[in-house]
Scaffold this motif. Structure first.
Motif, PDB file in Angstrom:
ATOM      1  N   GLY A 107     -11.669  14.978  29.406  1.00 25.83           N
ATOM      2  CA  GLY A 107     -12.929  14.713  28.688  1.00 25.83           C
ATOM      3  C   GLY A 107     -13.683  15.800  28.781  1.00 25.83           C
ATOM      4  N   ASP A 108     -14.135  16.016  29.291  1.00 29.40           N
ATOM      5  CA  ASP A 108     -15.294  16.333  28.632  1.00 29.40           C
ATOM      6  C   ASP A 108     -15.677  17.992  29.775  1.00 29.40           C
ATOM      7  N   ALA A 109     -14.571  18.263  29.561  1.00 30.62           N
ATOM      8  CA  ALA A 109     -13.910  19.921  30.204  1.00 30.62           C
ATOM      9  C   ALA A 109     -14.493  20.074  31.759  1.00 30.62           C
ATOM     10  N   SER A 110     -14.733  19.098  32.236  1.00 26.96           N
ATOM     11  CA  SER A 110     -16.186  19.744  33.434  1.00 26.96           C
ATOM     12  C   SER A 110     -15.034  19.346  34.756  1.00 26.96           C
ATOM     13  N   LYS A 111     -13.355  18.727  34.624  1.00 24.64           N
ATOM     14  CA  LYS A 111     -12.842  19.199  35.798  1.00 24.64           C
ATOM     15  C   LYS A 111     -11.076  19.071  35.068  1.00 24.64           C
ATOM     16  N   ALA A 112     -10.496  20.104  35.892  1.00 21.27           N
ATOM     17  CA  ALA A 112      -9.062  20.335  35.724  1.00 21.27           C
ATOM     18  C   ALA A 112      -8.142  19.635  37.270  1.00 21.27           C
ATOM     19  N   THR A 113      -7.564  18.519  36.580  1.00 18.63           N
ATOM     20  CA  THR A 113      -6.479  17.967  37.381  1.00 18.63           C
ATOM     21  C   THR A 113      -5.037  19.173  37.909  1.00 18.63           C
ATOM     22  N   PHE A 114      -5.073  19.666  39.029  1.00 16.08           N
ATOM     23  CA  PHE A 114      -3.590  20.566  39.144  1.00 16.08           C
ATOM     24  C   PHE A 114      -2.331  19.433  38.878  1.00 16.08           C
ATOM     25  N   TYR A 115      -1.288  19.200  38.457  1.00 17.09           N
ATOM     26  CA  TYR A 115      -0.350  18.475  39.089  1.00 17.09           C
ATOM     27  C   TYR A 115       1.077  19.573  39.589  1.00 17.09           C
ATOM     28  N   TYR A 116       1.263  19.316  40.935  1.00 18.33           N
ATOM     29  CA  TYR A 116       2.215  20.283  41.681  1.00 18.33           C
ATOM     30  C   TYR A 116       3.244  19.133  42.018  1.00 18.33           C
ATOM     31  N   THR A 117       4.344  20.003  42.433  1.00 17.46           N
ATOM     32  CA  THR A 117       5.724  19.257  43.307  1.00 17.46           C
ATOM     33  C   THR A 117       6.252  19.682  44.196  1.00 17.46           C
ATOM     34  N   ALA A 118       6.072  19.304  45.792  1.00 18.41           N
ATOM     35  CA  ALA A 118       6.865  19.844  46.282  1.00 18.41           C
ATOM     36  C   ALA A 118       7.763  19.794  47.880  1.00 18.41           C
ATOM     37  N   GLU A 119       8.323  20.372  48.464  1.00 16.34           N
ATOM     38  CA  GLU A 119       9.496  19.456  49.303  1.00 16.34           C
ATOM     39  C   GLU A 119       9.235  19.442  50.378  1.00 16.34           C
ATOM     40  N   GLU A 120       7.850  20.442  51.181  1.00 12.85           N
ATOM     41  CA  GLU A 120       6.870  20.137  52.156  1.00 12.85           C
ATOM     42  C   GLU A 120       6.025  20.021  52.293  1.00 12.85           C
ATOM     43  N   ARG A 121       5.192  19.706  53.344  1.00  9.78           N
ATOM     44  CA  ARG A 121       4.104  19.117  53.120  1.00  9.78           C
ATOM     45  C   ARG A 121       3.108  21.094  52.857  1.00  9.78           C
ATOM     46  N   VAL A 122       1.922  21.379  52.064  1.00 13.75           N
ATOM     47  CA  VAL A 122       1.919  22.851  51.404  1.00 13.75           C
ATOM     48  C   VAL A 122       0.190  22.844  52.026  1.00 13.75           C
ATOM     49  N   ASP A 123      -0.744  23.559  52.663  1.00 11.47           N
ATOM     50  CA  ASP A 123      -1.930  23.878  52.708  1.00 11.47           C
ATOM     51  C   ASP A 123      -2.375  25.172  51.448  1.00 11.47           C
ATOM     52  N   PHE A 124      -3.211  23.892  50.616  1.00 17.52           N
ATOM     53  CA  PHE A 124      -3.360  25.396  49.505  1.00 17.52           C
ATOM     54  C   PHE A 124      -5.070  24.775  49.242  1.00 17.52           C
ATOM     55  N   ARG A 125      -5.563  25.449  50.421  1.00 12.42           N
ATOM     56  CA  ARG A 125      -7.092  25.303  50.319  1.00 12.42           C
ATOM     57  C   ARG A 125      -7.815  26.501  50.414  1.00 12.42           C
ATOM     58  N   ASP A 126      -6.779  27.820  50.291  1.00 15.63           N
ATOM     59  CA  ASP A 126      -7.641  29.292  49.656  1.00 15.63           C
ATOM     60  C   ASP A 126      -6.234  29.300  47.888  1.00 15.63           C
ATOM     61  N   LEU A 127      -5.643  29.099  47.770  1.00 20.90           N
ATOM     62  CA  LEU A 127      -5.028  28.274  46.706  1.00 20.90           C
ATOM     63  C   LEU A 127      -6.645  27.791  45.286  1.00 20.90           C
ATOM     64  N   ILE A 128      -7.196  26.703  46.288  1.00 23.58           N
ATOM     65  CA  ILE A 128      -8.291  26.193  45.645  1.00 23.58           C
ATOM     66  C   ILE A 128      -9.428  26.905  44.964  1.00 23.58           C
ATOM     67  N   LYS A 129      -9.964  27.979  46.645  1.00 25.14           N
ATOM     68  CA  LYS A 129     -11.100  28.773  46.463  1.00 25.14           C
ATOM     69  C   LYS A 129     -10.651  29.810  44.848  1.00 25.14           C
ATOM     70  N   VAL A 130      -9.329  30.292  45.139  1.00 27.88           N
ATOM     71  CA  VAL A 130      -8.555  30.990  43.918  1.00 27.88           C
ATOM     72  C   VAL A 130      -9.419  30.837  42.743  1.00 27.88           C
ATOM     73  N   PHE A 131      -8.379  29.148  42.327  1.00 30.81           N
ATOM     74  CA  PHE A 131      -8.708  28.490  41.165  1.00 30.81           C
ATOM     75  C   PHE A 131      -9.680  28.280  40.484  1.00 30.81           C
TER      76      PHE A 131
END
Length: 435
Positions: A162-186
């Motif tokens: 509500g205060d625009a300080s955080k964004a939650t990304f909901y995602y679906t995947a069939e297997e485990r995903v390593d999204f550490r690089d993706l968080i840095k890009v976001f």
């Protein structure tokens, strides 16, 4: 299905103007009817101080009203979050919240429960609505970044705090995903705190919503709160074709509605003998081919004669099974099947009170023939009269009482006279002059 922004500068909704109680959008998503609202509390009892608050796409949490605010359904409130505050809508108050918390097994301990700060001010609402407007373009860019990093995941939704300080990304995947690089890009591109949350395919469908094959909104996005496991045995009990395209919903899994009538089918099948039980007769061994749960009929076929089915009732099948247990055999299934043969006469009745749809139609062929006959009859006497009157008209050219000729259509172009016709007409004119 989701409502992007229901509020304007004055705090009233843009489209539905029902203050969060519309039934066509996500304002009415997963709502609960307060059937205890008209009942008063006993003397000395305090009202339950917990409030149900709904956020984007049906996400609900329960907060404690420590400030004793007078809240009603539809009020926008500022609630406690892990860092900062969030903005949501009050959807349920009173004693029914206690029932909902007990059903969902939520503790009422002070250390586990978050609080409601205040009613949202106009400034809070403006910040919240601006953050909601950013979610859709961010989702398009986030999906492109995930594709560039070759991650096998799908970002289905984004929800801002509500205060625009955080964004939650909901995602679906069939297997485990390593999204550490993706968080840095976001974090570098969107300039906000990022939280990644994995959801199942059914949770994704419930968040996004949609229209099912029945033509109504999805059950999971309107009223269904818990997801029970659905197996193919539910389709077998109901004798449905095991076609994955027809049995699967928008989430790609088996439809939740397969469980709705499963209990009634299982109760009805208790009166049926097992389909794998064979019937032994003097003519041969019969195997069950089909059952009709509603009428209580079963079809059997002899081994080797699979094309000829014999219909019997469940009581007759049980009777034959009991005789087989005592090592007795009946002559054949035809004796039992003949009792069920009934001549059904199909009688069509005029329920609406009208005749056939073609009652005003007349035969076209007879009309044409009659019209042609009448035309020929009218033409014949007219032609005879004209032939008789032609010589009279030539002789009596000076008479005034001449028959009026019928109007003829004007030709488009007059034919030019041929030279042969002129040579033939000249002697005739001279002969007339001589006379």
């Amino acid at each position: 299905m989701a409502c992007a922004s229901c509020t304007t500068k004055d705090g009233s909704p843009k489209g539905c103007k029902n203050n969060g109680t519309c039934g066509t959008d996500s304002c009415n998503k997963l709502t609960v009817f307060d059937w205890l609202a008209n009942m008063s509390l006993p003397n000395g009892e305090k009202p339950f101080d917990f409030v149900e608050v709904r956020f984007k796409n049906g996400r609900k949490h329960y907060y404690k009203n420590t400030e004793n605010l007078t809240l009603a359904i539809g009020d926008i409130v500022a609630t406690q979050a892990q860092s900062g505050h969030d903005i949501g809508m009050a959807t349920l108050t009173g004693e029914l919240v206690r029932v909902q918390m007990k059903r969902k097994k939520i503790n009422e301990k002070p250390e586990d429960v978050l609080k409601i700060y205040r009613k949202a001010s106009q400034k809070d609402i403006d910040i919240w609505s601006e953050a909601r407007d950013k979610e859709e373009p961010m989702k398009v860019r986030a999906r492109q970044y995930a594709i560039d990093l070759k991650l096998h995941m799908k970002i289905s939704d984004i929800e801002f705090q509500g205060d625009a300080s955080k964004a939650t990304f909901y995602y679906t995947a069939e297997e485990r995903v390593d999204f550490r690089d993706l968080i840095k890009v976001f974090a570098r591109e969107f300039r906000t705190r990022i939280e990644m949350k994995q959801v199942g395919f059914r949770q994704e469908a419930s968040r996004l919503g949609g229209i099912g094959s029945c033509g109504r909104e999805l059950c999971c996005s309107t009223w269904l709160t818990d997801f029970r496991s659905v197996s193919t045995s539910a389709a077998r009990y109901q004798q449905l074709s095991l076609n994955p395209q027809k049995l699967a919903g928008q989430c790609g899994k088996l439809k939740c509605c397969l469980n709705y009538e499963l209990d009634s089918y299982q109760d009805a099948l208790k009166a049926f003998p097992k389909t794998d039980t064979k019937l032994y007769t003097q003519k041969g061994t019969a195997v069950c081919q089909k059952t009709d749960i509603f009428q209580g009929h079963m079809w059997y076929a002899y081994e080797g004669e699979w094309m000829n089915w014999h219909k019997i009732t469940t009581d007759q099948a049980r009777e034959i099974i009991e005789l087989n247990k005592s090592k007795e055999k009946i002559a054949s299934l035809e004796e039992y099947a003949l009792e069920l043969v009934e001549e059904v006469k199909v009688e069509f009745e005029n329920v609406v009170g009208q005749d056939s749809l073609t009652r005003f139609d007349s035969p076209k062929g007879n009309k044409k023939r009659n019209n042609n006959k009448n035309r020929n009859r009218n033409k014949k006497p007219a032609s005879n009269n004209n032939t008789n009157k032609k010589p009279e008209n030539t002789q009596q050219s000076g008479q005034q009482n001449k028959p009026k000729p019928k109007p003829k259509p004007k030709p488009r172009q007059k034919p030019r006279p041929r030279p042969q016709d002129k040579s033939q007409n000249k002697p005739q004119n001279n002969a007339n002059d001589a006379k």
